[in-house]
Scaffold this motif. Structure first.
Motif, mmCIF file in Angstrom:
data_model
loop_
_atom_site.group_PDB
_atom_site.id
_atom_site.type_symbol
_atom_site.label_atom_id
_atom_site.label_comp_id
_atom_site.label_asym_id
_atom_site.label_seq_id
_atom_site.Cartn_x
_atom_site.Cartn_y
_atom_site.Cartn_z
ATOM 1 N N SER A 274 0.734 -1.126 0.018
ATOM 2 C CA SER A 274 -0.020 -0.077 0.082
ATOM 3 C C SER A 274 0.651 1.207 -0.016
ATOM 4 N N ASP A 275 2.129 1.092 0.199
ATOM 5 C CA ASP A 275 3.054 2.277 -0.066
ATOM 6 C C ASP A 275 3.414 2.815 -1.274
ATOM 7 N N PHE A 276 2.974 1.929 -2.317
ATOM 8 C CA PHE A 276 3.202 1.997 -3.551
ATOM 9 C C PHE A 276 2.063 2.243 -4.481
ATOM 10 N N LYS A 277 2.242 2.841 -5.716
ATOM 11 C CA LYS A 277 1.084 3.014 -6.704
ATOM 12 C C LYS A 277 1.788 2.254 -8.009
ATOM 13 N N VAL A 278 0.662 1.372 -8.395
ATOM 14 C CA VAL A 278 1.465 0.424 -9.187
ATOM 15 C C VAL A 278 0.638 0.539 -10.634
ATOM 16 N N ASP A 279 1.244 0.699 -11.620
ATOM 17 C CA ASP A 279 0.707 1.017 -13.147
ATOM 18 C C ASP A 279 1.340 -0.219 -13.887
ATOM 19 N N LEU A 280 0.294 -0.792 -14.780
ATOM 20 C CA LEU A 280 0.635 -1.889 -15.969
ATOM 21 C C LEU A 280 0.604 -1.075 -17.115
ATOM 22 N N ASN A 281 1.463 -1.066 -17.889
ATOM 23 C CA ASN A 281 1.511 -0.314 -19.258
ATOM 24 C C ASN A 281 1.448 -1.270 -20.272
ATOM 25 N N VAL A 282 0.203 -1.347 -21.036
ATOM 26 C CA VAL A 282 0.438 -2.048 -22.376
ATOM 27 C C VAL A 282 1.497 -1.552 -23.350
ATOM 28 N N LEU B 286 6.301 0.643 -10.484
ATOM 29 C CA LEU B 286 5.907 0.817 -8.830
ATOM 30 C C LEU B 286 6.544 2.082 -8.181
ATOM 31 N N THR B 287 5.421 3.074 -8.005
ATOM 32 C CA THR B 287 5.859 4.421 -7.466
ATOM 33 C C THR B 287 5.765 4.443 -5.829
ATOM 34 N N ASN B 288 6.917 4.772 -5.299
ATOM 35 C CA ASN B 288 6.632 4.924 -3.993
ATOM 36 C C ASN B 288 5.924 6.159 -3.573
#
Length: 234
Positions: A89-97, A109-111
């Protein structure tokens, strides 16, 4: 295919190697999200410096997170910045096609916490169905681009990994249709829902994108402090 949803979808945004990506009706294409944490998040994509990571861009166009080198060393000090074992939960997670690369996703994964976080190993990536229930799809951890790297992310900095989806036939009982993914960082007991970005910048986080992935199996690469090479699967 019947899509059981509460809102009407607009035109097809993309069909990427069997993955169905639909843009929401009336939703403008969202500007790519700033995952580096070192620029104004409201700045247009045109204001991003060449080589800086952007959702939807090939992994080779990434660069080290601000304040770190490829080895996870703090710039200008010669000392590795150490931190804490953080939760997912300390991270924002993006999955990029990734454009023109069927089944390949770039994980960022951004802190988003106020502390420095240590990472080493593989993120857990679990597909989710339309009811947000987990799917038990065969998943293999692979050493791509290499073995795990011990590195730290200061607040706002981003780590990367690649994900490869082997698409299957939806009529096959061994194929699982996923509409989202849950991601956990190494050593953490929790997980967070990832935001999926299409190649046009639309994303599932703001309702502008609906995604379906017919998954037969997956491979997840090791976490790295830079994006170069993380999506180069054999």
């Amino acid at each position: 295919m019947l899509l059981n949803r509460t809102r009407t979808l607009g035109a097809i945004s993309g069909l990427v190697g069997g993955a169905l990506l639909l843009a929401g009706c009336g939703q403008p294409a969202a500007a790519p999200q700033n995952t580096q944490g070192n620029a104004d998040a409201s700045a247009p994509a045109a204001g991003i410096a060449p080589g800086e990571f952007q959702p939807g861009k090939p992994a080779g166009e990434g660069k080290p997170s601000a304040g770190t080198t490829a080895g996870g060393q703090a710039t200008g000090s010669g000392q590795r910045t150490t931190g804490a074992k953080c939760t997912s939960s300390d991270f924002k997670v993006d999955l990029n096609v990734q454009p023109d690369r069927p089944g390949v996703l770039l994980m960022a994964l951004t802190n988003k916490s106020q502390k420095t976080c240590d990472l080493n190993g593989w993120a857990t990536v679990t597909p989710l169905d339309m009811s947000n229930s987990t799917i038990d799809a065969p998943t293999q951890q692979v050493e791509i681009p290499g073995s795990p790297t011990d590195f730290s992310l200061a607040p706002g900095e981003t780590g990367f990994a690649g994900v490869l989806i082997e698409f299957g036939d939806t009529g096959d009982s061994n194929t699982f249709v996923a509409t989202g993914f849950q991601v956990g960082v190494p050593g953490a007991s929790d997980a967070v829902n990832a935001t999926i970005f299409g190649t046009d910048g639309t994303n599932t986080g703001n309702g502008g994108l609906y995604a379906e992935f017919p998954i037969k199996s997956m491979k997840v690469g090791s976490l790295q402090p830079v994006a170069q090479g993380v999506t180069v699967f054999d």
